[in-house]
Design a protein around this motif. Structure first.
Motif, short mmCIF file in Angstrom:
data_model
loop_
_atom_site.label_atom_id
_atom_site.label_comp_id
_atom_site.label_asym_id
_atom_site.label_seq_id
_atom_site.Cartn_x
_atom_site.Cartn_y
_atom_site.Cartn_z
N VAL A 83 4.73 -1.49 -1.24
CA VAL A 83 3.22 -1.26 -0.79
C VAL A 83 3.11 -2.19 0.57
CG1 VAL A 83 0.93 -1.44 -1.30
CG2 VAL A 83 2.28 -0.50 -2.98
N LEU A 84 2.67 -1.71 1.47
CA LEU A 84 2.49 -2.47 2.50
C LEU A 84 1.53 -3.69 2.14
CD1 LEU A 84 3.08 -2.49 5.65
CD2 LEU A 84 1.20 -1.47 5.85
N ASN A 85 2.05 -5.07 2.56
CA ASN A 85 1.26 -6.12 2.32
C ASN A 85 1.32 -7.02 3.54
OD1 ASN A 85 0.19 -8.60 1.28
ND2 ASN A 85 -0.44 -7.59 -0.43
N ALA A 91 -6.23 8.54 -9.53
CA ALA A 91 -6.39 7.14 -8.78
C ALA A 91 -4.94 6.65 -8.37
CB ALA A 91 -6.89 6.17 -10.00
N HIS A 92 -4.07 6.95 -8.99
CA HIS A 92 -2.73 6.78 -8.52
C HIS A 92 -2.54 7.77 -7.25
CE1 HIS A 92 -0.89 5.16 -12.50
NE2 HIS A 92 -1.09 4.19 -11.71
N ARG A 102 -4.97 8.44 -5.17
CA ARG A 102 -5.51 7.80 -4.06
C ARG A 102 -4.84 6.51 -3.44
NH1 ARG A 102 -9.72 8.19 -1.00
NH2 ARG A 102 -9.86 6.19 0.03
N VAL A 103 -4.13 5.65 -4.38
CA VAL A 103 -3.11 4.58 -4.12
C VAL A 103 -2.28 4.71 -2.75
CG1 VAL A 103 -1.80 2.74 -4.53
CG2 VAL A 103 -4.01 3.03 -5.98
N GLY A 158 -3.69 6.20 0.33
CA GLY A 158 -4.21 4.80 0.95
C GLY A 158 -3.06 4.25 1.66
N VAL A 159 -2.21 4.05 0.87
CA VAL A 159 -1.13 3.14 1.51
C VAL A 159 -0.24 3.89 2.53
CG1 VAL A 159 1.08 1.92 0.96
CG2 VAL A 159 -0.88 1.65 -0.64
N ILE A 178 -11.98 11.41 -5.60
CA ILE A 178 -10.96 10.50 -5.80
C ILE A 178 -9.61 10.76 -5.06
CG2 ILE A 178 -9.49 9.06 -7.27
CD1 ILE A 178 -11.40 9.39 -9.32
#
Lengths: 285, 285
Positions: free
Chosen positions: A151-153, A192-193, A195-196, A199-200, A241
């Protein structure tokens, strides 16, 4: 005997998600389950599910989960044809209905063996179904899946544990494949997964593909079968979602089948159709 | 005896979430749990949690869940002062630490009674904690909560079952209050529900407020206590699913306390602080 063959399948699956050896163990397990069940009684159940009839296998007063009488095959011919086709990567030679029946027979057959041989063991059928579906996707797509992605961070490395992810490579879609024997309230996790991931990585990068066995429930007092479905909640999740691209069921619940025809459209299909539309999905058609 | 008092509390709670009668039953239950536990042995546990020590109550070789020795009070004075203050809507006369200790003692005390008196019953402590926290919020905010809200839909009516929702009225925030004794992987549901509320009503309308008991786990073989936390996943959810406004714990896990100081900031606070900051939260400060 089927329990030992299950452990053999798991051992091969843990070496490689898509090996011939795993396919061979799966075939042996499917046939051994059928052989075991052929010596058990079948008890008809009262079906409260329109257009479907169900029975349970019975042993020493113990009943298995409900089995769809139309989908379950009592002989291993169908399993044999399917596994041969799977080995030779020509599953699409078989019509979708036959694929669905063969997969239903393998998944439900072993689950029923566990229902009879073990007490209250939901975990083994769940794990088997998860590995089984993963193996079929891996063989069809020709890819080993991942279960963790970066995951980009900006500050420090982070990674997210995920369901099965099949990455087809540069400029190709990636499949996000959660697998559940049944869903109920917990299904919100699937959206929800997704969605993540959206988003990423941006929308459309991961095709959300949920694979399930059935949503049937057996009332033991009256021996009645019902389908437990929450279509109103699925629609809210799909609107607010994330968007699941496909939902595949071995035994498609009536209430979820209807989601193909309302807004927001959720494409709920019999499992066998995956093999026939896989190429189109990969081409993002 | 505490089990009967629990049923009395539930009966009053089901009539009104915020009645004096429910508060009185809660006080009686808290004191009866302490009386029952005062006759049991306390077994010290090996704490692998930095800065905290834990023990279990013991009866006939059965051990309760781990109890934080600093937070749990063996006498009922603290419960008495808290309940009196709750009745008179002057909880903020007490310092946050004292509120947290009193609430921890009530919640953990009854949970330990259930651990000793029943076999593998997780549901009763979970339900009690949910009702207990709801009652405290309802009394503090002076509002009866809802558990279902309408969702805008162009074609047909739809509604969403939710956790506790406290609606302070026009131009005021609404609290979205999920309550869990512990979270683990299932916690993604909390962010997903918040996402739906944000999507339907717009960002900032609902203040996501998660209330939890603890994240401790007792390893029975070595009698060691650890905290099971997934801070990396919480940060991903907070970045990519929705934003929770507050997380309150009776026993704040060390790994989640640190989320107050990194990006994305998740405000994890001892439970007692809610009462002191409730007015500011309502003013959306």
């Amino acid at each position: 005997m089927p329990i030992t063959l299950y452990q053999d399948f798991v051992a091969e699956f843990n070496k490689s998600r898509m090996s011939d050896a795993a396919t061979a163990r799966l075939a042996a397990l499917g046939e051994a389950s059928l052989t075991y069940l052929s010596g058990r009684d079948q008890r008809d159940l009262i079906s409260r599910v329109q257009g479907k009839s169900y029975f349970s296998f019975e042993e020493n007063g113990k009943l298995t989960r409900p089995v769809n009488a139309d989908l379950f095959q009592n002989t291993s011919d169908g399993i044999g044809r399917f596994v041969d086709a799977l080995r030779e990567v020509r599953v699409t030679d078989l019509p979708p209905e036959e694929i669905t029946r063969a997969c239903y027979t393998i998944a439900m057959g072993f689950s029923c063996v566990v229902d009879l041989k073990k007490q209250g063991d939901q975990k083994t059928p769940g794990t088997f179904f998860e590995y089984f579906v993963c193996h079929l996707f891996a063989r069809q797509l020709g890819i080993e899946p991942k279960t963790r992605i970066d995951v980009l961070n900006l500050d420090r490395p982070a990674s997210l544990p995920t369901d099965w992810i099949f990455d087809l490579g540069v400029d190709q879609p990636k499949f996000h494949l959660p697998v559940k024997t049944s869903t109920r309230e917990r299904v919100i996790q699937v959206w929800a997964h997704q969605r993540v991931l959206d988003g990423v990585y941006g929308h459309g990068r991961f095709l959300g593909t949920l694979a399930c066995l059935a949503e049937t429930k057996l009332g033991h007092r009256k021996l009645e079968v019902v389908e437990i479905c929450l279509p109103g909640q699925w629609r809210i999740y799909q609107l607010f979602i994330a968007q699941m691209h496909r939902v595949y069921y071995l035994d498609v619940p009536n209430a979820y089948e209807r989601l193909n025809h309302v807004f927001p459209r959720i494409r709920v299909r019999p499992f066998g159709e995956f093999f026939h539309e896989a190429q189109d999905l990969c081409a993002m058609a």
